[in-house]
Each structure stands twice: as C-alpha cells, then as structure tokens.
Design a protein around this motif. Structure first.
Motif, PDB file in Angstrom:
ATOM      1  N   ILE A 191      47.757  42.917  40.489  1.00  0.00           N
ATOM      2  CA  ILE A 191      48.878  42.316  41.209  1.00  0.00           C
ATOM      3  C   ILE A 191      48.382  41.362  42.289  1.00  0.00           C
ATOM      4  O   ILE A 191      49.024  40.346  42.576  1.00  0.00           O
ATOM      5  CB  ILE A 191      49.779  43.421  41.785  1.00  0.00           C
ATOM      6  N   SER A 192      47.239  41.647  42.888  1.00  0.00           N
ATOM      7  CA  SER A 192      46.697  40.770  43.937  1.00  0.00           C
ATOM      8  C   SER A 192      46.395  39.378  43.399  1.00  0.00           C
ATOM      9  O   SER A 192      46.302  38.407  44.166  1.00  0.00           O
ATOM     10  CB  SER A 192      45.431  41.384  44.541  1.00  0.00           C
ATOM     11  N   GLN A 193      46.221  39.255  42.087  1.00  0.00           N
ATOM     12  CA  GLN A 193      45.953  37.962  41.469  1.00  0.00           C
ATOM     13  C   GLN A 193      47.230  37.203  41.114  1.00  0.00           C
ATOM     14  O   GLN A 193      47.165  36.099  40.597  1.00  0.00           O
ATOM     15  CB  GLN A 193      45.099  38.171  40.221  1.00  0.00           C
ATOM     16  N   CYS A 194      48.380  37.812  41.384  1.00  0.00           N
ATOM     17  CA  CYS A 194      49.679  37.214  41.064  1.00  0.00           C
ATOM     18  C   CYS A 194      50.376  36.837  42.367  1.00  0.00           C
ATOM     19  O   CYS A 194      51.017  37.676  43.018  1.00  0.00           O
ATOM     20  CB  CYS A 194      50.536  38.203  40.277  1.00  0.00           C
ATOM     21  N   ASP A 195      50.264  35.576  42.767  1.00  0.00           N
ATOM     22  CA  ASP A 195      50.772  35.157  44.071  1.00  0.00           C
ATOM     23  C   ASP A 195      52.276  35.325  44.209  1.00  0.00           C
ATOM     24  O   ASP A 195      52.766  35.801  45.243  1.00  0.00           O
ATOM     25  CB  ASP A 195      50.398  33.692  44.330  1.00  0.00           C
TER      26      ASP A 195
END
Length: 219
Positions: A191-195
């Motif tokens: 999720i951290s890679q999905c802004d």
C-alpha cells in the motif's frame, strides 16, 4: 441517590470484535448518529442467530437483520436520510459496484492470503503460513495495482472530493477491508507504493467515525 440507567442502544451488533464487517456496521452507526453496542459473538457460537453462521447479526428498530449491505443501507436510510448514498443513479451505481468489488474480490483475497495467516500467527501463536502468503502476494499486488489505477484515473468510488465528492458506503466497506491488509507487513509495503490509495486511507482516518471504531490491536 438515584442512578440513571444508560439509554438502550439503537443498534445491537452481534459479531466478532476484530471483524471487518462488524466494523463496517459500527462505522455506519457512527456516521448516522445512531447509538450502538457490540456483543462479542463468535461466528459459529450457539448465540449467533445468523442462519448461515456468519457475522454480524444486528437488532435495530425491532428488526433482526443479517448481511452487511442490507444492514448498512437500512441504518443509513432509516436514520440518516440516506446521506451515505449518492442521490444520482449513476453515482449510486458506482458506489454499489465498489461495494461489490470489495465484498466479492478484495475481501476474500486479502483475508485468506494475508490477514488471517498473520492473525493466526500473532493471536493464536500458530506458525506463519508463509507458503500461503507467497502464493497470494502476486494476486494481491495486482488487486492493489487495479485499485490504485482506478483512483488515479478518475477517483474511482471517491469522485472529486475537493468539489463534489461524498463519503459513501463504498468508503465504509472498503476502508476496513484495505486497512486490515495494511496492518500486515507485506500489505503495508504494498500500500505504501500506492500514492492515491495511501492518501485516501489518510482522508478516511481523519473522520471521527473511523477513529471511534479502531480495533484494539490496530497500530
């Protein structure tokens, strides 16, 4: 000296305390200004009156309701002037589509592939099923990529929050589903890679209804 009795909650929720769908009903009650209490009830316990052994089961306005879509729509319609559902038919269809995507595809994938293996490891002390997680990760990654792309393209279920966006039942269903994934190590990384998805989670977390229904074990 007399002691006043606490008012009877308008909604009684029978379900497991750390439950995605119990929390969905709790958030809906909070958003609708409806008092509620949760009675810890295991899915397959004798006290659970759901005919198919699921949770939650709800008592409200003299009704006994099952199925979270029906429960949340009733609470919103009967006690909140349907404020959590768009008036326009097209916008409501988009909301319904995303509620369906969450229930049919995202929840089973996230729950079985990551959430439950970690719960069984952390809570029950069982050995972490790394093989199951490894098998599920590519599908989970694709699902997150799909959601992120939809949010980036047109806001997906959120619309244009700055102008005419509306917090709806789609947000309420999707937040606990995605938040449960986020509290796993692999889910947090994904999720951290999905802004856009990360920004939406922060927007939700700023709402009092989300803060009021936090899981006790939630970081």
């Amino acid at each position: 000296m007399t002691h006043e009795m606490a008012p009877t909650p308008q909604v009684r929720i029978f379900g497991t305390v750390i439950s995605t769908y119990t929390r969905i009903v709790q958030i809906t009650c909070e958003e609708s200004g409806v008092s509620h209490e949760t009675i810890a009830t295991a899915a397959h316990s004798p006290t659970n009156r759901h005919p198919f052994g699921k949770v939650p089961f709800v008592e409200v306005d003299g009704l006994e309701l099952i199925e979270t879509v029906a429960i949340t729509q009733y609470i919103d319609n009967a006690h909140n002037d349907a404020a959590l559902q768009p008036r326009a038919a097209a916008a409501r269809a988009v909301m319904d589509k995303w509620v369906g995507i969450g229930n049919t595809y995202l929840f089973p994938l996230f729950e079985n592939g990551l959430v439950m293996p970690w719960i069984m490891h952390r809570v029950a002390g069982m050995e972490l099923d790394e093989a199951k997680i490894t098998r599920a990760l590519p599908q989970i990654s694709r699902a997150l990529g799909f959601v992120e792309a939809e949010l980036a393209q047109d806001g997906a279920w959120t619309g244009d929050r700055g102008k005419n966006g509306q917090f709806t039942l789609a947000d309420i269903f999707l937040y606990p589903i995605i938040r449960a994934l986020q509290v796993t190590p692999q889910g947090e990384v994904g999720i951290s890679q999905c802004d856009h998805l990360s920004a939406w989670l922060v927007t939700c977390e700023n709402r009092p209804s989300i803060a009021a229904t936090r899981w006790e074990s939630e970081p």
